[in-house]
Design a protein around this motif. Structure first.
Motif, short mmCIF file in Angstrom:
data_model
loop_
_atom_site.label_atom_id
_atom_site.label_comp_id
_atom_site.label_asym_id
_atom_site.label_seq_id
_atom_site.Cartn_x
_atom_site.Cartn_y
_atom_site.Cartn_z
N UNK A 87 12.33 5.83 -2.19
CA UNK A 87 11.30 4.95 -2.74
C UNK A 87 10.96 5.39 -4.16
N UNK A 88 10.45 4.47 -4.96
CA UNK A 88 9.99 4.84 -6.29
C UNK A 88 8.76 5.73 -6.16
N UNK A 89 8.44 6.53 -7.18
CA UNK A 89 7.26 7.40 -7.08
C UNK A 89 5.98 6.64 -6.75
N UNK A 90 5.80 5.48 -7.38
CA UNK A 90 4.61 4.69 -7.11
C UNK A 90 4.55 4.21 -5.67
N UNK A 91 5.67 3.71 -5.17
CA UNK A 91 5.72 3.22 -3.79
C UNK A 91 5.56 4.37 -2.80
N UNK A 92 6.15 5.52 -3.11
CA UNK A 92 6.03 6.69 -2.23
C UNK A 92 4.60 7.18 -2.17
N UNK A 93 3.92 7.19 -3.32
CA UNK A 93 2.53 7.62 -3.37
C UNK A 93 1.64 6.66 -2.58
N UNK A 94 1.91 5.37 -2.71
CA UNK A 94 1.15 4.37 -1.96
C UNK A 94 1.39 4.55 -0.46
N UNK A 95 2.64 4.82 -0.07
CA UNK A 95 2.97 5.02 1.34
C UNK A 95 2.21 6.22 1.90
N UNK A 96 2.20 7.33 1.15
CA UNK A 96 1.48 8.52 1.62
C UNK A 96 -0.01 8.24 1.75
N UNK A 97 -0.56 7.50 0.78
CA UNK A 97 -1.98 7.17 0.83
C UNK A 97 -2.30 6.30 2.04
N UNK A 98 -1.42 5.35 2.35
CA UNK A 98 -1.64 4.46 3.50
C UNK A 98 -1.51 5.22 4.82
N UNK A 99 -0.52 6.10 4.93
CA UNK A 99 -0.38 6.92 6.14
C UNK A 99 -1.65 7.76 6.35
N UNK A 100 -2.14 8.35 5.27
CA UNK A 100 -3.33 9.19 5.37
C UNK A 100 -4.57 8.38 5.71
N UNK A 101 -4.72 7.24 5.03
CA UNK A 101 -5.88 6.38 5.28
C UNK A 101 -5.86 5.85 6.72
N UNK A 102 -4.68 5.47 7.20
CA UNK A 102 -4.57 4.96 8.56
C UNK A 102 -4.91 6.02 9.59
N UNK A 103 -4.44 7.25 9.37
CA UNK A 103 -4.73 8.33 10.32
C UNK A 103 -6.22 8.69 10.29
N UNK A 104 -6.81 8.65 9.10
CA UNK A 104 -8.24 8.93 8.98
C UNK A 104 -9.08 7.86 9.67
N UNK A 105 -8.65 6.61 9.52
CA UNK A 105 -9.36 5.50 10.17
C UNK A 105 -9.32 5.65 11.69
N UNK A 106 -8.16 6.02 12.23
CA UNK A 106 -8.04 6.24 13.67
C UNK A 106 -8.92 7.40 14.12
N UNK A 107 -8.89 8.48 13.34
CA UNK A 107 -9.71 9.64 13.67
C UNK A 107 -11.20 9.28 13.65
N UNK A 108 -11.61 8.47 12.67
CA UNK A 108 -13.01 8.05 12.56
C UNK A 108 -13.41 7.19 13.75
N UNK A 109 -12.54 6.27 14.13
CA UNK A 109 -12.84 5.40 15.27
C UNK A 109 -13.02 6.20 16.56
N UNK A 110 -12.12 7.13 16.81
CA UNK A 110 -12.20 7.93 18.03
C UNK A 110 -13.37 8.91 17.99
N UNK A 111 -13.68 9.40 16.80
CA UNK A 111 -14.80 10.33 16.67
C UNK A 111 -16.12 9.66 17.02
N UNK A 112 -16.25 8.37 16.68
CA UNK A 112 -17.47 7.62 16.99
C UNK A 112 -17.55 7.27 18.47
N UNK A 113 -16.41 7.07 19.10
CA UNK A 113 -16.39 6.55 20.47
C UNK A 113 -16.35 7.62 21.54
N UNK A 114 -15.77 8.79 21.21
CA UNK A 114 -15.59 9.80 22.25
C UNK A 114 -16.73 10.81 22.25
N UNK A 115 -16.92 11.46 23.37
CA UNK A 115 -17.85 12.58 23.45
C UNK A 115 -17.22 13.79 22.76
N UNK A 116 -18.04 14.63 22.19
CA UNK A 116 -17.53 15.84 21.55
C UNK A 116 -17.22 16.90 22.60
#
Length: 258
Positions: A229-258
């Motif tokens: 991938x081009x550097x720009x596309x690769x950087x966008x891909x990494x950002x999306x992977x990270x954002x998606x994983x953070x979003x999932x972590x945030x959703x589960x953190x709100x819903x599950x017991x600690x």
């Protein structure tokens, strides 16, 4: 006045997470290994390099930063420990009792780890490359920081590895297990994209370029390759992977017991 004095604010949560991270021995071991492995591998490869030895077609920045193969595991492990480690020790209960809204804790952990990871890798990259060039002078991989794409690749490599650390932090939060988090990270970063690339389907091969492992490789090239991938596309891909994983972590953190 007493309530205001002890109010939970983003700055205080951020400061608390920075205090926790910097007082852990694993943090300094991980960051130290990042420096040692990147620098040591880069200088060893540069010192033993000879033109015509079969490595002439490797991108110069990638050649010098081949220690990334180790440091991505180190930073990823540190990311997993940042969240899953608190679950394994039970400290997460005290953390969430202090910050009942929960999500500021996740954002602060991600911000602190991402920042310290980026600064550590960036400084190490800009130290390793010129030192390696003292051995590579006069070879096919002679280069300088002012050459086209070199400084950009050193920076984007640091950004990519910092994002990888945050992605690993998210996996640790989702799985709540250090071994499971590290296993998932290695499978996603090192194995899955390589397996997909072996499949005889063009669309699968194209998709594999945007998985974290291949995206990191693309970000470490001064001269982009057509099969990456081009550097720009690769950087966008990494950002999306990270954002998606953070979003999932945030959703589960709100819903599950600690």
């Amino acid at each position: 006045m007493s309530t205001a004095l002890h109010a939970v604010t983003p700055a205080r949560v951020l400061r608390a997470e920075w205090h926790k991270l910097r007082t852990l021995r694993s943090t300094w071991v991980g960051l130290g290994l990042t420096v040692v492995l990147t620098l040591g591998t880069g200088l060893t490869i540069a010192a033993s390099y000879e033109s015509g030895g079969g490595d002439d077609d490797i991108d110069t920045v990638l050649l010098v930063l081949l220690g990334m193969q180790f440091t991505q595991v180190v930073l990823g492990t540190l990311g997993v420990l940042t969240t899953a480690g608190e679950h394994s020790t039970g400290q997460i209960r005290a953390t969430m009792a202090a910050v009942p809204r929960r999500l500021p804790v996740l954002w602060s952990k991600a911000a602190v780890l991402g920042t310290i990871g980026f600064l550590t890798v960036l400084a190490t990259n800009f130290l390793t490359f010129p030192l390696a060039q003292t051995f590579l002078a006069g070879t096919d991989h002679t280069a300088s920081l002012t050459d086209s794409g070199v400084a950009r690749a050193l920076v984007t490599n640091a950004v990519g590895l910092a994002l990888l650390g945050v992605l690993a932090l998210s996996l640790g939060s989702v799985l709540r297990s250090v071994p499971a988090g590290i296993g998932a990270l290695i499978g996603l970063v090192m194995i899955l994209s390589e397996v997909l690339a072996l499949l005889p389907y063009a669309i699968v091969d194209d998709a594999a370029r945007y998985f974290p492992g291949k995206a990191l490789e693309a970000l470490t090239h001064a001269d982009p390759r057509p099969d990456l991938a081009s550097p720009g596309a690769a950087l966008l891909a990494m950002a999306l992977w990270t954002a998606g994983s953070l979003a999932l972590a945030a959703l589960l953190l709100k819903r599950r017991d600690v």
